[in-house]
Design a protein around this motif. Structure first.
Motif, PDB file in Angstrom:
ATOM      1  N   LEU A   1      80.056  29.466  80.057  1.00  0.00           N
ATOM      2  CA  LEU A   1      79.980  30.903  79.371  1.00  0.00           C
ATOM      3  C   LEU A   1      80.774  31.585  80.594  1.00  0.00           C
ATOM      4  O   LEU A   1      80.537  31.291  81.627  1.00  0.00           O
ATOM      5  N   TYR A   2      81.450  32.610  80.229  1.00  0.00           N
ATOM      6  CA  TYR A   2      82.010  33.510  81.335  1.00  0.00           C
ATOM      7  C   TYR A   2      81.503  34.701  81.528  1.00  0.00           C
ATOM      8  O   TYR A   2      81.030  35.688  80.292  1.00  0.00           O
ATOM      9  N   ALA A   3      81.290  35.480  82.643  1.00  0.00           N
ATOM     10  CA  ALA A   3      80.959  36.874  82.532  1.00  0.00           C
ATOM     11  C   ALA A   3      81.647  37.629  83.601  1.00  0.00           C
ATOM     12  O   ALA A   3      82.390  36.962  84.773  1.00  0.00           O
ATOM     13  N   THR A   4      81.659  38.974  83.605  1.00  0.00           N
ATOM     14  CA  THR A   4      82.865  39.581  84.512  1.00  0.00           C
ATOM     15  C   THR A   4      82.059  40.950  84.797  1.00  0.00           C
ATOM     16  O   THR A   4      81.353  41.564  84.120  1.00  0.00           O
ATOM     17  N   PHE A   5      81.996  41.096  86.169  1.00  0.00           N
ATOM     18  CA  PHE A   5      81.312  42.156  86.884  1.00  0.00           C
ATOM     19  C   PHE A   5      82.067  43.239  87.144  1.00  0.00           C
ATOM     20  O   PHE A   5      83.139  43.376  87.704  1.00  0.00           O
TER      21      PHE A   5
END
Length: 720
Positions: free
Chosen positions: A300-304
């Protein structure tokens, strides 16, 4: 076997009372001779035998009545095994309550830990008056709520009701061993240990060893109370890790989440979500199927959106074992990474510079975009190094730097101790003896000594390559996937032989680790931790003087992943196992000040003083009993100074317990009780202590004897 209370049996001695009274009641006869005496003697002789028999019957009935009363009060019982004792008596007991993560399992109403607290109170109520009791919370450690047995039952009850569950692992034999040691020192004859647990098989791995342990302390009696039944269906987040080399702002960061199926049936359509600081990070994902007893990993990907310490949490839908339904990871998001390049051989033209390819690999974007790129590099020469402020950089790269003065070595030591990262590339100008003496032997910065150089750069048709498989180190783990390219394409013409250190003498220096090797098995890249920092040592040059790796596509990701390993070294201290001690450097301005630590449940874990250690301001905290995200704040500041996460052992997700047949291993050395709501554990323990009592029969016979004695006494007391 029949047991009687020896103290109360002294009451049987009361049987002498009627006899003594009978003897004292006999009056001395005064002999008086008178004329009618012969007629009276004839009457007495006629009834003497009957009178004597009546007196003896009454005497026997009175003696029997006292005996029956004494025996009834002694509460005789019949026991098969159990405690070889007599009715109520003083005891020394330890109540050990399992407070590990697996005790979070619930039946829909109460958790096993809450049920264990109720069972512990029943154990407390079953103890005879005058007993002493200690209360322990046990998992993979023992927390002595009440360390030594006390006669204060109110205190013990308060300790049981106020106990808290942890997210620690389970290691019951160790707790038993300690309990036996404490009980051996107690002066009383009756010693007992009550272990109240869910019976998780992982916590009782070797029942045969437990039997041997209990068998060595036969004077101490063990009672194991099993709470509830194991859950047949359980999914848990077994792992969460960041796969991307770095976590820059506004760039997608890849995470891998491992989901384990600890149940007995296949799990289908498993929903997995990822959150950042309590907010959804993006789309959820679904795992179509996970077979029983297996696990699957999903990316899964996350963007901060901003720099700082962020909490990433992977979640599953809630089930009856909530402790493993989520797992947290703290990530330090970088707004800007500053890298100091020390060029030991600048050359005449820029392409001849030792750091030319490094500079372009770290910032792999067109010149017009470099100002906005998150990695910034600065190049200096060795003479400028003594005046450089190393603390301004996340990483320092030494490229073919011949030697360094002692002041620079001292600066590097402070830099690494505080969490800095160092890369070392050799070349034709370095002094191997300097590196080996000053940086390998004296300070132990380097994971290996520089041995002889092998290969000939003039014979470029004779080259050697890197390994083709076995990419186990995190820096090179992405090349396990054939789709990520390979490292074999690079040609090496010359390299130093790296000779790893066998044993370290400095506490700051971690063990050397192999990152990458050549096809012939010789080390190509090695690393070691030092203080809160990390050092990565290469065996060949950073430019194309000794190899062509710098012009291969894999060079950029290799450098970025190496840089990521240097930067995330500090994050290793921010993600720890439940129960481990946090030790992390903070801003020097906080030295001597107090900071507030908040636990995952939002409650304050207390103030902690930031204290210097070897010149590094450290926050140390050992209250990581619960899994989840902790926050460090200064006063009421809304922005956390720091976040860190404690993670439970995935083994605790396997809540299967031993079978009844397995528990029979402890027959003869421990009694096993199964407790559930509605079960009277107190009654079972009291019955075990007293056995099957039959004192009521003696009391009934005693009442009959009393009635008989009264009736006969009244009849025979009529004047004769």
């Amino acid at each position: 076997m029949v047991f009687l209370n020896p103290l109360l049996l002294f009451g049987i001695l009361g049987v002498a009372s009627p006899i003594i009274i009978h003897l004292l009641a006999k009056k001395k006869v005064k002999h008086v001779v008178w004329a009618a005496m012969r007629f009276l003697k004839t009457v007495v002789a006629k009834h003497q035998r009957r009178l004597t028999l009546e007196d003896l019957v009454l005497l026997l009935l009175r003696c029997l009545l006292l005996v029956l009363l004494a025996v009834a009060l002694a509460r005789p019982s019949f026991k098969q095994g159990g405690l070889p004792g007599f009715g109520d008596r003083d005891e020394a007991a330890i109540i050990a309550i399992d407070n590990s993560a697996s005790m979070s399992q619930t039946d829909g109403v109460a958790s096993k830990f809450e049920q264990a607290q109720k069972a512990a109170e029943e154990v407390l109520d079953s103890l005879p008056g005058g007993s002493a009791v200690a209360v322990w919370l046990v998992s993979d450690v023992v927390k002595n709520v009440i360390q030594e047995p006390t006669h204060d039952f109110a205190l013990a009850r308060q300790a049981i009701r106020g106990a808290q569950r942890s997210d620690r692992g389970t290691e019951m034999p160790a707790a038993l061993r300690r309990a036996l040691e404490v009980l051996r020192q107690q002066p009383v004859a009756a010693k007992q240990v009550y272990v109240i647990t869910d019976g998780q098989a992982n916590g009782w791995k070797q029942l045969a060893e437990t039997r041997a342990l209990l068998d060595s302390a036969r004077d101490i009696h063990a009672r194991i109370v099993l709470i509830g039944r194991s859950e047949q269906h359980n999914l848990g987040v077994a792992g969460l890790r960041m796969v991307s080399a770095l976590a820059p702002v506004n760039e997608p960061v890849r995470f891998e989440i491992e989901i384990g199926n600890y149940g007995i049936a296949e799990a289908k359509n498993v929903q997995v979500s990822l959150g950042i600081d309590g907010e959804p990070a993006g789309d959820d994902a679904e795992i179509e199927s996970i077979p029983a007893g297996q696990s699957k990993t999903i990316p899964l990907y996350a963007t901060f959106r901003e720099a700082g310490y962020h909490a990433v949490v992977a979640r599953l839908p809630g089930d009856r074992n909530p402790a493993d339904d989520q797992r947290a990871l703290v990530v330090r998001v970088i707004g800007e990474i500053n890298v100091l390049l020390v060029d030991g051989n600048p050359g005449i033209e820029s392409r001849e510079s030792e750091v030319f390819y490094l500079r372009n690999a770290f910032v792999p974007v067109p010149p017009e975009q470099r100002e906005k790129y998150y990695i910034k590099t600065k190049t200096i020469t060795p003479p400028e190094l003594p005046t450089a402020k190393l603390a301004d950089y996340e990483a320092v790269v030494l490229a073919d730097v011949a030697e360094m003065p002692e002041a620079v070595l001292a600066s590097l030591e402070r830099y690494l101790r505080a969490g800095g990262g160092l890369m070392v590339f050799p070349g034709g100008k370095i002094s191997p003896s300097f590196y080996n003496e000053k940086m390998f032997k004296d300070r132990e910065f380097l994971p290996a000594a520089f041995g002889d150089a092998h290969g000939d750069i003039t014979q470029q048709e004779q080259f050697f390559t890197l390994q083709a498989k076995g990419y186990d180190h995190p820096i090179v783990s992405i090349w396990r996937d054939p789709g990520a390219g390979n490292l074999v394409a690079a040609h090496f013409y010359r390299a130093f032989t790296l000779l790893p250190e066998k044993e370290s003498t400095r506490t700051e220096a971690g063990p050397p680790a192999l990152v990458l090797s050549y096809a012939d098995g010789r080390p190509a890249v090695m690393e070691r931790t030092w203080g809160f920092g990390r050092v990565v040592q290469f065996s060949s040059t950073a430019n194309n003087a000794w190899n062509d790796q710098c012009i291969r596509p894999a060079f950029v990701p290799l450098l970025h992943r190496t840089l990521g390993a240097l930067i995330t070294r500090q994050e290793e201290h921010l993600n720890l196992r439940v129960g481990a001690k946090l030790s992390v450097p903070l801003n020097p301005e906080l030295t001597g000040k107090d900071v507030l630590v908040k636990a995952p449940n939002g409650k304050s874990a207390g103030l902690q003083r930031v204290t210097p250690a070897n010149g590094v301001p450290l926050l140390q905290f050992d209250g990581t009993e619960s899994a989840g995200v902790y926050e460090v704040r200064q006063g009421d500041d809304a922005t956390p100074l720091l976040r860190f996460a404690a993670q439970a052992d995935p083994v605790e997700s396997n809540v299967q317990d031993h079978s009844g047949q397995d528990w029979k291993t402890l027959d003869g050395v421990a009694r096993i009780f199964r407790w559930s709501e509605g079960t009277s554990l107190r009654g079972q323990l009291e019955k075990e202590r007293t056995g099957n009592e039959f004192w009521m029969a003696f009391l009934v016979v005693g009442m009959i004897t009393a009635v008989a004695e009264t009736t006969l006494g009244n009849r025979w007391s009529v004047s004769r």
